[in-house]
Design a protein around this motif. Sequence first.
Motif, PDB file in Angstrom:
ATOM      1  N   MET A   1       0.826  -1.191   0.000  1.00 56.95           N
ATOM      2  CA  MET A   1       0.000   0.000   0.000  1.00 56.95           C
ATOM      3  C   MET A   1       0.866   1.248   0.000  1.00 56.95           C
ATOM      4  O   MET A   1       1.815   1.345   0.743  1.00 56.95           O
ATOM      5  CB  MET A   1      -0.871   0.033   1.251  1.00 56.95           C
ATOM      6  CG  MET A   1      -2.157  -0.722   1.098  1.00 56.95           C
ATOM      7  SD  MET A   1      -3.259  -0.482   2.493  1.00 56.95           S
ATOM      8  CE  MET A   1      -2.338  -1.232   3.805  1.00 56.95           C
ATOM      9  N   VAL A   2       0.456   2.209  -0.823  1.00 55.09           N
ATOM     10  CA  VAL A   2       1.179   3.472  -0.883  1.00 55.09           C
ATOM     11  C   VAL A   2       0.185   4.578  -0.569  1.00 55.09           C
ATOM     12  O   VAL A   2      -0.340   5.226  -1.452  1.00 55.09           O
ATOM     13  CB  VAL A   2       1.820   3.680  -2.278  1.00 55.09           C
ATOM     14  CG1 VAL A   2       2.668   4.922  -2.304  1.00 55.09           C
ATOM     15  CG2 VAL A   2       2.627   2.472  -2.694  1.00 55.09           C
ATOM     16  N   SER A   3      -0.085   4.801   0.715  1.00 53.46           N
ATOM     17  CA  SER A   3      -1.086   5.784   1.093  1.00 53.46           C
ATOM     18  C   SER A   3      -0.617   7.207   0.810  1.00 53.46           C
ATOM     19  O   SER A   3      -1.434   8.108   0.678  1.00 53.46           O
ATOM     20  CB  SER A   3      -1.474   5.627   2.563  1.00 53.46           C
ATOM     21  OG  SER A   3      -0.346   5.792   3.384  1.00 53.46           O
ATOM     22  N   GLU A   4       0.729   7.434   0.722  1.00 48.14           N
ATOM     23  CA  GLU A   4       1.219   8.777   0.422  1.00 48.14           C
ATOM     24  C   GLU A   4       0.752   9.234  -0.966  1.00 48.14           C
ATOM     25  O   GLU A   4       0.514  10.403  -1.171  1.00 48.14           O
ATOM     26  CB  GLU A   4       2.757   8.833   0.469  1.00 48.14           C
ATOM     27  CG  GLU A   4       3.351   8.620   1.854  1.00 48.14           C
ATOM     28  CD  GLU A   4       3.429   7.140   2.213  1.00 48.14           C
ATOM     29  OE1 GLU A   4       3.192   6.815   3.379  1.00 48.14           O
ATOM     30  OE2 GLU A   4       3.696   6.321   1.331  1.00 48.14           O
ATOM     31  N   ALA A   5       0.649   8.294  -1.904  1.00 44.73           N
ATOM     32  CA  ALA A   5       0.252   8.645  -3.263  1.00 44.73           C
ATOM     33  C   ALA A   5      -1.260   8.754  -3.404  1.00 44.73           C
ATOM     34  O   ALA A   5      -1.754   9.172  -4.430  1.00 44.73           O
ATOM     35  CB  ALA A   5       0.795   7.615  -4.243  1.00 44.73           C
ATOM     36  N   LEU A   6      -1.964   8.363  -2.368  1.00 45.51           N
ATOM     37  CA  LEU A   6      -3.422   8.413  -2.427  1.00 45.51           C
ATOM     38  C   LEU A   6      -3.887   9.851  -2.204  1.00 45.51           C
ATOM     39  O   LEU A   6      -3.612  10.462  -1.173  1.00 45.51           O
ATOM     40  CB  LEU A   6      -4.031   7.489  -1.369  1.00 45.51           C
ATOM     41  CG  LEU A   6      -5.547   7.338  -1.428  1.00 45.51           C
ATOM     42  CD1 LEU A   6      -5.967   6.689  -2.735  1.00 45.51           C
ATOM     43  CD2 LEU A   6      -6.028   6.514  -0.247  1.00 45.51           C
ATOM     44  N   THR A   7      -4.592  10.384  -3.191  1.00 42.07           N
ATOM     45  CA  THR A   7      -5.122  11.738  -3.099  1.00 42.07           C
ATOM     46  C   THR A   7      -6.647  11.673  -3.117  1.00 42.07           C
ATOM     47  O   THR A   7      -7.235  10.670  -3.532  1.00 42.07           O
ATOM     48  CB  THR A   7      -4.655  12.599  -4.285  1.00 42.07           C
ATOM     49  OG1 THR A   7      -5.187  12.030  -5.495  1.00 42.07           O
ATOM     50  CG2 THR A   7      -3.140  12.679  -4.357  1.00 42.07           C
ATOM     51  N   ALA A   8      -7.265  12.763  -2.707  1.00 38.16           N
ATOM     52  CA  ALA A   8      -8.725  12.838  -2.750  1.00 38.16           C
ATOM     53  C   ALA A   8      -9.216  12.660  -4.182  1.00 38.16           C
ATOM     54  O   ALA A   8     -10.229  11.991  -4.428  1.00 38.16           O
ATOM     55  CB  ALA A   8      -9.200  14.170  -2.174  1.00 38.16           C
ATOM     56  N   GLU A   9      -8.491  13.222  -5.130  1.00 40.25           N
ATOM     57  CA  GLU A   9      -8.893  13.097  -6.542  1.00 40.25           C
ATOM     58  C   GLU A   9      -8.866  11.640  -6.995  1.00 40.25           C
ATOM     59  O   GLU A   9      -9.778  11.189  -7.690  1.00 40.25           O
ATOM     60  CB  GLU A   9      -7.983  13.961  -7.420  1.00 40.25           C
ATOM     61  CG  GLU A   9      -8.393  13.993  -8.878  1.00 40.25           C
ATOM     62  CD  GLU A   9      -9.781  14.580  -9.123  1.00 40.25           C
ATOM     63  OE1 GLU A   9     -10.376  14.223 -10.152  1.00 40.25           O
ATOM     64  OE2 GLU A   9     -10.276  15.374  -8.315  1.00 40.25           O
ATOM     65  N   ARG A  10      -7.834  10.901  -6.605  1.00 36.57           N
ATOM     66  CA  ARG A  10      -7.766   9.467  -6.959  1.00 36.57           C
ATOM     67  C   ARG A  10      -8.914   8.699  -6.327  1.00 36.57           C
ATOM     68  O   ARG A  10      -9.497   7.801  -6.941  1.00 36.57           O
ATOM     69  CB  ARG A  10      -6.428   8.862  -6.522  1.00 36.57           C
ATOM     70  CG  ARG A  10      -5.303   9.168  -7.506  1.00 36.57           C
ATOM     71  CD  ARG A  10      -4.048   8.352  -7.254  1.00 36.57           C
ATOM     72  NE  ARG A  10      -4.306   6.923  -7.317  1.00 36.57           N
ATOM     73  CZ  ARG A  10      -3.759   6.007  -6.505  1.00 36.57           C
ATOM     74  NH1 ARG A  10      -2.910   6.387  -5.567  1.00 36.57           N
ATOM     75  NH2 ARG A  10      -4.031   4.734  -6.627  1.00 36.57           N
ATOM     76  N   VAL A  11      -9.250   9.035  -5.104  1.00 35.69           N
ATOM     77  CA  VAL A  11     -10.374   8.378  -4.428  1.00 35.69           C
ATOM     78  C   VAL A  11     -11.674   8.668  -5.186  1.00 35.69           C
ATOM     79  O   VAL A  11     -12.489   7.763  -5.413  1.00 35.69           O
ATOM     80  CB  VAL A  11     -10.484   8.826  -2.953  1.00 35.69           C
ATOM     81  CG1 VAL A  11     -11.763   8.281  -2.316  1.00 35.69           C
ATOM     82  CG2 VAL A  11      -9.260   8.371  -2.163  1.00 35.69           C
ATOM     83  N   LEU A  12     -11.860   9.911  -5.614  1.00 34.92           N
ATOM     84  CA  LEU A  12     -13.077  10.272  -6.346  1.00 34.92           C
ATOM     85  C   LEU A  12     -13.149   9.568  -7.698  1.00 34.92           C
ATOM     86  O   LEU A  12     -14.216   9.105  -8.108  1.00 34.92           O
ATOM     87  CB  LEU A  12     -13.169  11.785  -6.510  1.00 34.92           C
ATOM     88  CG  LEU A  12     -13.392  12.563  -5.216  1.00 34.92           C
ATOM     89  CD1 LEU A  12     -13.317  14.063  -5.474  1.00 34.92           C
ATOM     90  CD2 LEU A  12     -14.706  12.188  -4.560  1.00 34.92           C
ATOM     91  N   GLU A  13     -12.020   9.468  -8.383  1.00 33.51           N
ATOM     92  CA  GLU A  13     -11.995   8.752  -9.667  1.00 33.51           C
ATOM     93  C   GLU A  13     -12.373   7.288  -9.470  1.00 33.51           C
ATOM     94  O   GLU A  13     -13.165   6.731 -10.236  1.00 33.51           O
ATOM     95  CB  GLU A  13     -10.606   8.852 -10.304  1.00 33.51           C
ATOM     96  CG  GLU A  13     -10.282  10.222 -10.850  1.00 33.51           C
ATOM     97  CD  GLU A  13      -8.822  10.377 -11.247  1.00 33.51           C
ATOM     98  OE1 GLU A  13      -8.047   9.393 -11.164  1.00 33.51           O
ATOM     99  OE2 GLU A  13      -8.449  11.497 -11.631  1.00 33.51           O
ATOM    100  N   ALA A  14     -11.795   6.663  -8.451  1.00 35.76           N
ATOM    101  CA  ALA A  14     -12.102   5.262  -8.167  1.00 35.76           C
ATOM    102  C   ALA A  14     -13.561   5.094  -7.753  1.00 35.76           C
ATOM    103  O   ALA A  14     -14.229   4.127  -8.158  1.00 35.76           O
ATOM    104  CB  ALA A  14     -11.176   4.729  -7.076  1.00 35.76           C
ATOM    105  N   THR A  15     -14.066   6.032  -6.989  1.00 38.31           N
ATOM    106  CA  THR A  15     -15.471   5.972  -6.561  1.00 38.31           C
ATOM    107  C   THR A  15     -16.404   6.025  -7.760  1.00 38.31           C
ATOM    108  O   THR A  15     -17.387   5.289  -7.834  1.00 38.31           O
ATOM    109  CB  THR A  15     -15.781   7.114  -5.579  1.00 38.31           C
ATOM    110  OG1 THR A  15     -14.902   7.020  -4.460  1.00 38.31           O
ATOM    111  CG2 THR A  15     -17.223   7.071  -5.112  1.00 38.31           C
TER     112      THR A  15
END
Length: 196
Positions: A1-15
Motif C-alpha cells: 500500500m502506498v497511502s502517500e500517493a493516495l489523493t482525494a482526486e484518486r479516491v473520487l476517480e475510483a469511486t
Amino acid sequence: MVSEALTAERVLEATEEVLRRYGPSKATVVDVARALGVSHGSVYRHFRTKAALREAVTQRWLDRTSELLTPVVDDSAPAEERLDRWLTRLFEAKRHKAGGDPELFATYSVLTGDMSAVVDRHIGDLVGQLARIIEDGRREGVFASDSVGFPTEAARAVFQATGRFHDPAYAAEWSRPGIDEDFAAVRTLVIRGLRA
C-alpha cells in the motif's frame, strides 16, 4: 500500500468507477478501497463518511458542467450571443452525460435525488452564471431591466423556462425527434423576451 500517493482526486476517480460498476445501492467504501489497492481506512482519511464521499463525487460530477460553461460566461462576446451559446452548451452537456454514459448518468440521478444541498449549490452556480451574462446584457443596453431583483430573477426565470433541456427528469426526451427544434424555439423566445 502506498497511502502517500493516495489523493482525494484518486479516491473520487475510483469511486466513480465503482459506482459505474455496482450502482449506488451496492457500491461500498470497501469496494473503492479495493479498486485503489488500499485499506478502507485510507479512503476514510480523505472522506470521513460514506455520505461525505458520495457528496464529493456527486459535486465533482455536477461541477464538470459548470466548468464547461465558465468560458462562455467569461468571454468578451456580446451578452446575447453568450446567452445563446451558454444555453446551447448546457443542453449539449446534459445530453452528452445522459447518452454518453447512461449507467453513470442513472447512478448520479439517484445520488442527486438524495443530496438536495449539492443540487441546490449546482443550480445556484448555474443561475449565477446566467445572471452575470444577463447583467452584462443590461449594461450593453440589450436586455431590459425593468424588474426588481434583476438580473437574478431573470436568470432564475431563464433557467426554469429551459428546464426541459437540462433537468435530468427530462433526459428520456433529449434523443427524441424534434427536440433540437423545440430547444431552438424556446431559446429564441427566451432571448427575445429579455431584449430591451
